[in-house]
Design an enzyme around this catalytic site. Structure first.
Site, mmCIF file in Angstrom:
data_model
loop_
_atom_site.group_PDB
_atom_site.id
_atom_site.type_symbol
_atom_site.label_atom_id
_atom_site.label_comp_id
_atom_site.label_asym_id
_atom_site.label_seq_id
_atom_site.Cartn_x
_atom_site.Cartn_y
_atom_site.Cartn_z
ATOM 1 N N ARG A 67 41.692 44.165 32.074
ATOM 2 C CA ARG A 67 41.304 43.323 33.209
ATOM 3 C C ARG A 67 40.907 41.958 32.670
ATOM 4 O O ARG A 67 40.037 41.851 31.806
ATOM 5 C CB ARG A 67 40.109 43.952 33.926
ATOM 6 C CG ARG A 67 39.534 43.049 35.020
ATOM 7 C CD ARG A 67 38.177 43.536 35.502
ATOM 8 N NE ARG A 67 38.254 44.848 36.106
ATOM 9 C CZ ARG A 67 37.191 45.664 36.231
ATOM 10 N NH1 ARG A 67 36.004 45.302 35.781
ATOM 11 N NH2 ARG A 67 37.328 46.836 36.794
ATOM 12 N N ASP A 126 33.437 47.540 31.935
ATOM 13 C CA ASP A 126 33.112 46.141 32.236
ATOM 14 C C ASP A 126 32.722 45.429 30.940
ATOM 15 O O ASP A 126 32.348 46.072 29.954
ATOM 16 C CB ASP A 126 31.908 46.074 33.189
ATOM 17 C CG ASP A 126 32.278 46.406 34.630
ATOM 18 O OD1 ASP A 126 33.466 46.519 34.944
ATOM 19 O OD2 ASP A 126 31.338 46.546 35.444
HETATM 20 C C1 LIG Z 1 37.488 42.880 39.827
HETATM 21 C C2 LIG Z 1 36.558 41.981 39.082
HETATM 22 C C3 LIG Z 1 35.863 42.493 38.013
HETATM 23 C C4 LIG Z 1 35.022 41.664 37.260
HETATM 24 N N1 LIG Z 1 34.423 42.169 36.136
HETATM 25 C C5 LIG Z 1 33.717 41.320 35.344
HETATM 26 C C6 LIG Z 1 33.209 41.746 34.085
HETATM 27 O O1 LIG Z 1 33.367 42.892 33.654
HETATM 28 N N2 LIG Z 1 32.524 40.838 33.327
HETATM 29 C C7 LIG Z 1 32.322 39.544 33.757
HETATM 30 O O2 LIG Z 1 31.732 38.752 33.023
HETATM 31 N N3 LIG Z 1 32.783 39.131 34.967
HETATM 32 C C8 LIG Z 1 33.466 39.977 35.759
HETATM 33 N N4 LIG Z 1 33.948 39.521 36.962
HETATM 34 C C9 LIG Z 1 33.493 38.214 37.515
HETATM 35 C C10 LIG Z 1 34.336 37.065 37.024
HETATM 36 O O3 LIG Z 1 34.125 36.860 35.643
HETATM 37 C C11 LIG Z 1 34.003 35.750 37.771
HETATM 38 O O4 LIG Z 1 32.672 35.428 37.569
HETATM 39 C C12 LIG Z 1 34.281 35.795 39.253
HETATM 40 O O5 LIG Z 1 35.397 36.568 39.568
HETATM 41 C C13 LIG Z 1 34.528 34.371 39.806
HETATM 42 O O6 LIG Z 1 35.647 33.803 39.178
HETATM 43 P P1 LIG Z 1 37.050 33.528 39.918
HETATM 44 O O7 LIG Z 1 38.121 33.909 38.972
HETATM 45 O O8 LIG Z 1 37.081 34.210 41.215
HETATM 46 O O9 LIG Z 1 37.161 31.953 40.039
HETATM 47 P P2 LIG Z 1 36.197 30.804 40.539
HETATM 48 O O10 LIG Z 1 36.785 29.545 40.016
HETATM 49 O O11 LIG Z 1 34.772 31.114 40.228
HETATM 50 O O12 LIG Z 1 36.373 30.881 42.109
HETATM 51 C C14 LIG Z 1 37.578 30.608 42.778
HETATM 52 C C15 LIG Z 1 37.379 30.760 44.276
HETATM 53 O O13 LIG Z 1 37.097 32.133 44.574
HETATM 54 C C16 LIG Z 1 36.097 32.243 45.585
HETATM 55 N N5 LIG Z 1 34.890 32.861 44.998
HETATM 56 C C17 LIG Z 1 34.655 33.080 43.674
HETATM 57 N N6 LIG Z 1 33.461 33.673 43.503
HETATM 58 C C18 LIG Z 1 32.922 33.820 44.708
HETATM 59 C C19 LIG Z 1 31.705 34.390 45.196
HETATM 60 N N7 LIG Z 1 30.784 34.910 44.373
HETATM 61 N N8 LIG Z 1 31.470 34.367 46.533
HETATM 62 C C20 LIG Z 1 32.375 33.856 47.387
HETATM 63 N N9 LIG Z 1 33.567 33.316 46.987
HETATM 64 C C21 LIG Z 1 33.826 33.301 45.696
HETATM 65 C C22 LIG Z 1 35.844 30.850 46.066
HETATM 66 O O14 LIG Z 1 36.739 30.571 47.116
HETATM 67 C C23 LIG Z 1 36.171 30.013 44.840
HETATM 68 O O15 LIG Z 1 36.481 28.684 45.153
HETATM 69 C C24 LIG Z 1 34.841 40.321 37.673
HETATM 70 C C25 LIG Z 1 35.552 39.810 38.765
HETATM 71 C C26 LIG Z 1 36.410 40.608 39.456
HETATM 72 C C27 LIG Z 1 37.184 40.022 40.602
#
Ligand SMILES: Cc1cc2nc3c(=O)[nH]c(=O)nc-3n(C[C@H](O)[C@H](O)[C@H](O)COP(=O)(O)OP(=O)(O)OC[C@H]3O[C@@H](n4cnc5c(N)ncnc54)[C@H](O)[C@@H]3O)c2cc1C
Length: 309
Positions: free
Chosen positions: A185, A135
Protein backbone atom coordinates in the site's frame (compact mmCIF):
# COMPACT_ATOMS: atom_id res chain seq x y z
CA UNK A 1 2.77 24.93 11.59
CA UNK A 2 -0.84 23.96 12.22
CA UNK A 3 -0.24 20.43 10.94
CA UNK A 4 2.78 20.07 13.22
CA UNK A 5 0.83 21.33 16.23
CA UNK A 6 -2.02 18.89 15.59
CA UNK A 7 0.35 15.98 15.07
CA UNK A 8 2.16 16.85 18.32
CA UNK A 9 -1.26 17.05 20.06
CA UNK A 10 -2.13 13.60 18.69
CA UNK A 11 0.44 12.20 21.14
CA UNK A 12 -0.40 14.44 24.12
CA UNK A 13 -2.41 12.85 26.97
CA UNK A 14 -3.45 16.32 28.24
CA UNK A 15 -4.93 17.46 24.91
CA UNK A 16 -6.48 14.03 24.53
CA UNK A 17 -8.51 14.44 27.75
CA UNK A 18 -9.83 17.84 26.61
CA UNK A 19 -10.75 16.68 23.08
CA UNK A 20 -12.38 13.43 24.24
CA UNK A 21 -14.55 15.23 26.81
CA UNK A 22 -15.67 17.96 24.39
CA UNK A 23 -19.30 17.07 23.48
CA UNK A 24 -19.31 17.96 19.72
CA UNK A 25 -16.22 15.81 19.18
CA UNK A 26 -18.37 12.68 19.01
CA UNK A 27 -20.40 13.96 16.09
CA UNK A 28 -17.27 14.82 14.11
CA UNK A 29 -15.52 11.57 14.98
CA UNK A 30 -18.50 9.70 13.49
CA UNK A 31 -17.57 10.96 10.05
CA UNK A 32 -14.23 9.12 10.19
CA UNK A 33 -14.86 6.19 12.57
CA UNK A 34 -17.55 3.52 12.12
CA UNK A 35 -18.32 3.23 15.84
CA UNK A 36 -16.87 1.91 19.07
CA UNK A 37 -18.08 -1.72 18.90
CA UNK A 38 -17.25 -4.75 16.78
CA UNK A 39 -20.91 -4.94 15.68
CA UNK A 40 -20.77 -1.36 14.39
CA UNK A 41 -17.58 -2.22 12.46
CA UNK A 42 -19.27 -5.28 10.93
CA UNK A 43 -22.46 -3.35 10.05
CA UNK A 44 -20.48 -0.58 8.32
CA UNK A 45 -18.46 -3.24 6.45
CA UNK A 46 -21.63 -4.97 5.25
CA UNK A 47 -22.97 -1.66 3.95
CA UNK A 48 -19.77 -0.83 2.05
CA UNK A 49 -19.53 -4.34 0.58
CA UNK A 50 -23.18 -4.12 -0.55
CA UNK A 51 -22.26 -0.96 -2.48
CA UNK A 52 -19.49 -2.75 -4.42
CA UNK A 53 -16.56 -1.63 -2.26
CA UNK A 54 -14.09 -3.75 -0.33
CA UNK A 55 -12.89 -3.02 3.18
CA UNK A 56 -9.83 -3.18 5.39
CA UNK A 57 -10.80 -2.91 9.07
CA UNK A 58 -8.63 -1.27 11.71
CA UNK A 59 -9.37 -2.12 15.35
CA UNK A 60 -8.26 1.27 16.66
CA UNK A 61 -5.30 1.49 19.01
CA UNK A 62 -1.63 2.45 18.94
CA UNK A 63 1.37 3.03 21.21
CA UNK A 64 0.26 0.22 23.56
CA UNK A 65 2.07 0.51 26.89
CA UNK A 66 1.75 -2.99 28.36
CA UNK A 67 1.92 -6.60 27.21
CA UNK A 68 -1.57 -7.50 28.44
CA UNK A 69 -3.11 -4.69 26.38
CA UNK A 70 -1.09 -5.80 23.33
CA UNK A 71 -2.39 -9.37 23.71
CA UNK A 72 -5.91 -7.97 24.18
CA UNK A 73 -5.63 -6.18 20.84
CA UNK A 74 -4.55 -9.40 19.11
CA UNK A 75 -7.57 -11.12 20.68
CA UNK A 76 -9.88 -8.34 19.45
CA UNK A 77 -8.57 -8.97 15.91
CA UNK A 78 -9.21 -12.71 16.33
CA UNK A 79 -12.85 -11.96 17.25
CA UNK A 80 -13.12 -9.56 14.33
CA UNK A 81 -11.76 -12.09 11.84
CA UNK A 82 -14.07 -14.82 13.17
CA UNK A 83 -17.01 -12.41 12.76
CA UNK A 84 -15.98 -11.60 9.17
CA UNK A 85 -15.93 -15.33 8.39
CA UNK A 86 -19.29 -15.98 10.09
CA UNK A 87 -21.03 -13.13 8.28
CA UNK A 88 -19.62 -14.13 4.89
CA UNK A 89 -17.76 -10.81 4.60
CA UNK A 90 -14.21 -12.23 4.63
CA UNK A 91 -14.05 -12.52 0.83
CA UNK A 92 -14.34 -8.74 0.60
CA UNK A 93 -12.86 -7.55 3.88
CA UNK A 94 -9.36 -7.86 5.34
CA UNK A 95 -7.72 -6.19 8.38
CA UNK A 96 -5.07 -3.52 8.90
CA UNK A 97 -2.83 -3.73 11.97
CA UNK A 98 -0.55 -1.21 13.68
CA UNK A 99 2.40 -3.04 15.21
CA UNK A 100 2.59 -0.45 18.00
CA UNK A 101 -0.90 -1.59 19.07
CA UNK A 102 0.35 -5.15 19.52
CA UNK A 103 3.50 -4.30 21.47
CA UNK A 104 6.23 -2.95 19.15
CA UNK A 105 7.11 -0.06 21.52
CA UNK A 106 7.23 -2.13 24.73
CA UNK A 107 10.62 -1.57 26.39
CA UNK A 108 11.32 -5.26 27.00
CA UNK A 109 11.04 -7.64 24.00
CA UNK A 110 8.69 -5.21 22.19
CA UNK A 111 9.50 -6.43 18.67
CA UNK A 112 9.28 -10.08 19.69
CA UNK A 113 5.88 -9.53 21.35
CA UNK A 114 4.61 -7.59 18.31
CA UNK A 115 5.79 -10.38 15.99
CA UNK A 116 4.01 -13.05 18.08
CA UNK A 117 0.78 -11.06 18.29
CA UNK A 118 0.88 -10.22 14.56
CA UNK A 119 1.41 -13.94 13.88
CA UNK A 120 -1.75 -14.75 15.87
CA UNK A 121 -3.67 -12.25 13.76
CA UNK A 122 -2.27 -13.69 10.51
CA UNK A 123 -3.26 -17.21 11.61
CA UNK A 124 -6.80 -16.00 12.33
CA UNK A 125 -6.91 -14.25 8.93
CA UNK A 126 -5.74 -17.41 7.15
CA UNK A 127 -8.47 -19.41 8.96
CA UNK A 128 -11.06 -16.81 7.91
CA UNK A 129 -9.82 -16.85 4.30
CA UNK A 130 -8.64 -13.25 4.17
CA UNK A 131 -5.47 -11.15 4.46
CA UNK A 132 -3.67 -8.66 6.72
CA UNK A 133 -1.86 -5.41 5.92
CA UNK A 134 0.63 -3.92 8.40
CA UNK A 135 0.14 -0.15 8.71
CA UNK A 136 3.26 2.02 8.83
CA UNK A 137 3.81 4.44 11.71
CA UNK A 138 6.56 7.03 12.25
CA UNK A 139 9.97 6.59 10.60
CA UNK A 140 11.62 5.18 13.73
CA UNK A 141 9.53 2.03 13.17
CA UNK A 142 10.08 1.50 9.42
CA UNK A 143 13.01 -0.92 9.61
CA UNK A 144 11.44 -2.90 12.44
CA UNK A 145 8.05 -3.10 10.66
CA UNK A 146 9.60 -4.22 7.36
CA UNK A 147 11.70 -6.81 9.19
CA UNK A 148 8.65 -8.21 11.05
CA UNK A 149 6.75 -8.27 7.73
CA UNK A 150 9.63 -10.13 6.08
CA UNK A 151 9.56 -12.79 8.81
CA UNK A 152 5.80 -13.19 8.68
CA UNK A 153 5.77 -13.43 4.89
CA UNK A 154 7.61 -16.76 5.00
CA UNK A 155 4.41 -18.29 6.46
CA UNK A 156 1.88 -15.76 5.16
CA UNK A 157 3.10 -14.65 1.71
CA UNK A 158 -0.05 -12.57 1.17
CA UNK A 159 0.82 -10.18 4.04
CA UNK A 160 0.72 -6.55 2.86
CA UNK A 161 2.86 -3.63 4.01
CA UNK A 162 2.55 0.14 3.77
CA UNK A 163 5.20 2.48 2.36
CA UNK A 164 5.03 6.25 2.88
CA UNK A 165 6.00 8.37 -0.13
CA UNK A 166 7.18 11.28 2.04
CA UNK A 167 10.14 9.22 3.34
CA UNK A 168 13.31 9.68 1.29
CA UNK A 169 14.03 5.95 1.50
CA UNK A 170 10.70 4.84 0.01
CA UNK A 171 11.58 4.73 -3.69
CA UNK A 172 14.33 2.21 -2.83
CA UNK A 173 11.94 0.24 -0.57
CA UNK A 174 9.47 0.11 -3.46
CA UNK A 175 12.17 -1.39 -5.70
CA UNK A 176 12.85 -4.08 -3.06
CA UNK A 177 9.16 -4.87 -2.71
CA UNK A 178 7.94 -4.69 -6.33
CA UNK A 179 8.26 -8.45 -6.82
CA UNK A 180 5.61 -11.03 -7.68
CA UNK A 181 3.16 -11.76 -4.86
CA UNK A 182 4.09 -8.63 -2.91
CA UNK A 183 1.20 -6.43 -1.71
CA UNK A 184 2.28 -2.84 -1.05
CA UNK A 185 0.00 0.00 0.00
CA UNK A 186 1.47 3.33 -1.04
CA UNK A 187 0.32 6.38 0.95
CA UNK A 188 1.79 9.88 1.31
CA UNK A 189 2.43 9.52 5.07
CA UNK A 190 0.58 10.96 8.06
CA UNK A 191 3.19 11.62 10.78
CA UNK A 192 5.38 14.59 11.68
CA UNK A 193 8.81 13.72 10.31
CA UNK A 194 12.11 15.65 10.24
CA UNK A 195 13.53 16.98 6.99
CA UNK A 196 16.53 14.65 7.33
CA UNK A 197 14.31 11.65 6.56
CA UNK A 198 11.23 13.07 4.82
CA UNK A 199 10.23 15.47 2.05
CA UNK A 200 8.31 18.39 3.58
CA UNK A 201 6.17 20.39 1.10
CA UNK A 202 3.07 19.01 -0.68
CA UNK A 203 4.66 19.37 -4.11
CA UNK A 204 7.77 17.43 -3.13
CA UNK A 205 5.69 14.72 -1.47
CA UNK A 206 3.41 14.45 -4.54
CA UNK A 207 6.42 14.07 -6.85
CA UNK A 208 7.86 11.41 -4.56
CA UNK A 209 4.49 9.63 -4.58
CA UNK A 210 4.49 9.51 -8.39
CA UNK A 211 8.09 8.21 -8.50
CA UNK A 212 7.23 5.43 -6.04
CA UNK A 213 4.00 4.64 -7.87
CA UNK A 214 5.90 4.27 -11.15
CA UNK A 215 8.16 1.67 -9.54
CA UNK A 216 5.26 -0.31 -8.04
CA UNK A 217 3.01 -0.16 -11.13
CA UNK A 218 5.94 -1.11 -13.38
CA UNK A 219 6.84 -4.04 -11.10
CA UNK A 220 5.28 -7.45 -10.61
CA UNK A 221 3.59 -6.99 -7.24
CA UNK A 222 0.08 -5.87 -6.28
CA UNK A 223 0.08 -2.09 -5.67
CA UNK A 224 -2.58 -0.60 -3.36
CA UNK A 225 -2.95 3.08 -4.20
CA UNK A 226 -3.99 4.77 -0.95
CA UNK A 227 -4.75 8.40 -1.76
CA UNK A 228 -7.73 10.75 -2.05
CA UNK A 229 -5.74 13.08 -4.27
CA UNK A 230 -7.45 13.30 -7.70
CA UNK A 231 -4.06 13.75 -9.42
CA UNK A 232 -2.60 10.62 -7.85
CA UNK A 233 -5.72 8.62 -8.76
CA UNK A 234 -5.55 9.86 -12.37
CA UNK A 235 -1.83 9.10 -12.68
CA UNK A 236 -2.35 5.62 -11.21
CA UNK A 237 -4.97 4.93 -13.88
CA UNK A 238 -2.58 6.08 -16.64
CA UNK A 239 0.26 3.97 -15.24
CA UNK A 240 -2.05 0.94 -15.15
CA UNK A 241 -2.78 1.47 -18.85
CA UNK A 242 0.87 1.99 -19.82
CA UNK A 243 1.92 -1.12 -17.89
CA UNK A 244 -0.99 -3.11 -19.34
CA UNK A 245 -2.26 -3.99 -15.88
CA UNK A 246 -5.66 -5.65 -15.52
CA UNK A 247 -8.02 -4.10 -12.97
CA UNK A 248 -7.50 -7.12 -10.70
CA UNK A 249 -3.72 -6.55 -10.48
CA UNK A 250 -3.91 -3.38 -8.34
CA UNK A 251 -6.44 -1.53 -6.20
CA UNK A 252 -7.42 1.93 -4.98
CA UNK A 253 -7.86 2.59 -1.27
CA UNK A 254 -9.42 5.52 0.60
CA UNK A 255 -10.31 6.25 4.20
CA UNK A 256 -13.84 5.79 5.55
CA UNK A 257 -15.81 9.02 5.24
CA UNK A 258 -13.45 10.72 2.78
CA UNK A 259 -14.55 11.27 -0.85
CA UNK A 260 -17.29 8.57 -0.78
CA UNK A 261 -18.65 9.59 -4.22
CA UNK A 262 -15.21 9.12 -5.76
CA UNK A 263 -14.97 5.72 -4.03
CA UNK A 264 -18.25 4.69 -5.67
CA UNK A 265 -17.23 6.07 -9.06
CA UNK A 266 -13.99 4.07 -9.08
CA UNK A 267 -15.84 0.89 -8.00
CA UNK A 268 -18.55 1.40 -10.63
CA UNK A 269 -15.87 1.74 -13.32
CA UNK A 270 -14.79 -1.83 -12.51
CA UNK A 271 -11.82 -1.05 -10.26
CA UNK A 272 -11.18 -2.66 -6.91
CA UNK A 273 -11.88 0.08 -4.36
CA UNK A 274 -11.08 -0.71 -0.72
CA UNK A 275 -12.15 1.48 2.19
CA UNK A 276 -10.00 1.68 5.33
CA UNK A 277 -12.57 1.38 8.10
CA UNK A 278 -11.55 2.15 11.69
CA UNK A 279 -13.70 1.20 14.68
CA UNK A 280 -13.11 0.99 18.42
CA UNK A 281 -12.71 3.21 21.46
CA UNK A 282 -9.12 4.33 20.84
CA UNK A 283 -9.98 6.82 18.11
CA UNK A 284 -8.03 9.84 19.39
CA UNK A 285 -4.69 9.52 17.51
CA UNK A 286 -6.41 8.49 14.26
CA UNK A 287 -8.89 11.38 14.52
CA UNK A 288 -6.18 14.00 15.17
CA UNK A 289 -4.18 12.84 12.11
CA UNK A 290 -7.32 13.30 9.97
CA UNK A 291 -7.73 16.87 11.32
CA UNK A 292 -4.07 17.58 10.57
CA UNK A 293 -4.47 16.46 6.95
CA UNK A 294 -7.07 19.00 6.03
CA UNK A 295 -7.55 22.53 7.40
CA UNK A 296 -11.27 22.39 6.48
CA UNK A 297 -11.77 19.52 8.95
CA UNK A 298 -10.18 21.60 11.69
CA UNK A 299 -12.25 24.70 10.84
CA UNK A 300 -15.39 22.58 11.13
CA UNK A 301 -14.21 21.31 14.52
CA UNK A 302 -13.27 24.78 15.84
CA UNK A 303 -16.56 26.26 14.64
CA UNK A 304 -18.42 23.56 16.59
CA UNK A 305 -16.31 24.45 19.64
CA UNK A 306 -17.05 28.19 19.29
CA UNK A 307 -20.80 27.74 18.89
CA UNK A 308 -20.86 25.69 22.10
CA UNK A 309 -19.48 28.78 23.86
C1 LIG B 1 -6.25 3.36 2.86
C2 LIG B 1 -5.29 4.29 3.53
C3 LIG B 1 -4.41 3.77 4.44
C4 LIG B 1 -3.46 4.60 5.05
N1 LIG B 1 -2.52 4.04 5.88
C5 LIG B 1 -1.52 4.84 6.35
C6 LIG B 1 -0.43 4.29 7.08
O1 LIG B 1 -0.33 3.09 7.33
N2 LIG B 1 0.55 5.14 7.52
C7 LIG B 1 0.49 6.50 7.27
O2 LIG B 1 1.41 7.22 7.65
N3 LIG B 1 -0.56 7.04 6.59
C8 LIG B 1 -1.55 6.25 6.14
N4 LIG B 1 -2.58 6.82 5.43
C9 LIG B 1 -2.76 8.30 5.40
C10 LIG B 1 -1.97 8.94 4.29
O3 LIG B 1 -0.58 8.84 4.55
C11 LIG B 1 -2.32 10.44 4.13
O4 LIG B 1 -2.04 11.12 5.30
C12 LIG B 1 -3.76 10.70 3.74
O5 LIG B 1 -4.27 9.71 2.90
C13 LIG B 1 -3.90 12.05 3.01
O6 LIG B 1 -3.14 12.04 1.83
P1 LIG B 1 -3.77 12.03 0.35
O7 LIG B 1 -2.96 11.09 -0.45
O8 LIG B 1 -5.20 11.74 0.42
O9 LIG B 1 -3.45 13.46 -0.25
P2 LIG B 1 -3.62 14.95 0.25
O10 LIG B 1 -2.77 15.76 -0.65
O11 LIG B 1 -3.41 15.05 1.73
O12 LIG B 1 -5.15 15.23 -0.03
C14 LIG B 1 -5.71 15.26 -1.32
C15 LIG B 1 -7.19 15.57 -1.22
O13 LIG B 1 -7.86 14.49 -0.55
C16 LIG B 1 -8.86 14.98 0.33
N5 LIG B 1 -8.47 14.66 1.72
C17 LIG B 1 -7.26 14.19 2.13
N6 LIG B 1 -7.26 13.99 3.46
C18 LIG B 1 -8.46 14.35 3.91
C19 LIG B 1 -9.09 14.35 5.19
N7 LIG B 1 -8.45 13.96 6.30
N8 LIG B 1 -10.37 14.80 5.28
C20 LIG B 1 -11.05 15.19 4.19
N9 LIG B 1 -10.51 15.19 2.93
C21 LIG B 1 -9.27 14.78 2.80
C22 LIG B 1 -8.94 16.45 0.09
O14 LIG B 1 -9.87 16.69 -0.94
C23 LIG B 1 -7.53 16.79 -0.36
O15 LIG B 1 -7.47 17.98 -1.10
C24 LIG B 1 -3.48 5.99 4.77
C25 LIG B 1 -4.39 6.50 3.83
C26 LIG B 1 -5.27 5.68 3.21
C27 LIG B 1 -6.21 6.26 2.19
Amino acid sequence: MLRSALLAASRSPQVRTVVEKFPPTQAIVKRFVAGETLQQGIDATAELVASGRRVTLDHLGEDTADAAQAAGTAEAYEHLLAALAETGLAANAEVSVKLSAVGQFLPVDGEKIALENARRICEAAAAAGTTVTLDMEDHTTTDSTLEIARELRTDFPWLGVVLQAYLRRTEADCRDLAHAGSRVRLCKGAYKEPESVAFQGKEQVDLAYVRALKVLMGGEGYPMIASHDPRMVRIAGQLAEWNKRDTDSFEYQMLYGIRPEEQLRLAEEGNTMRVYLPYGQEWYGYFMRRLAERPANLTFFLRAMATRG
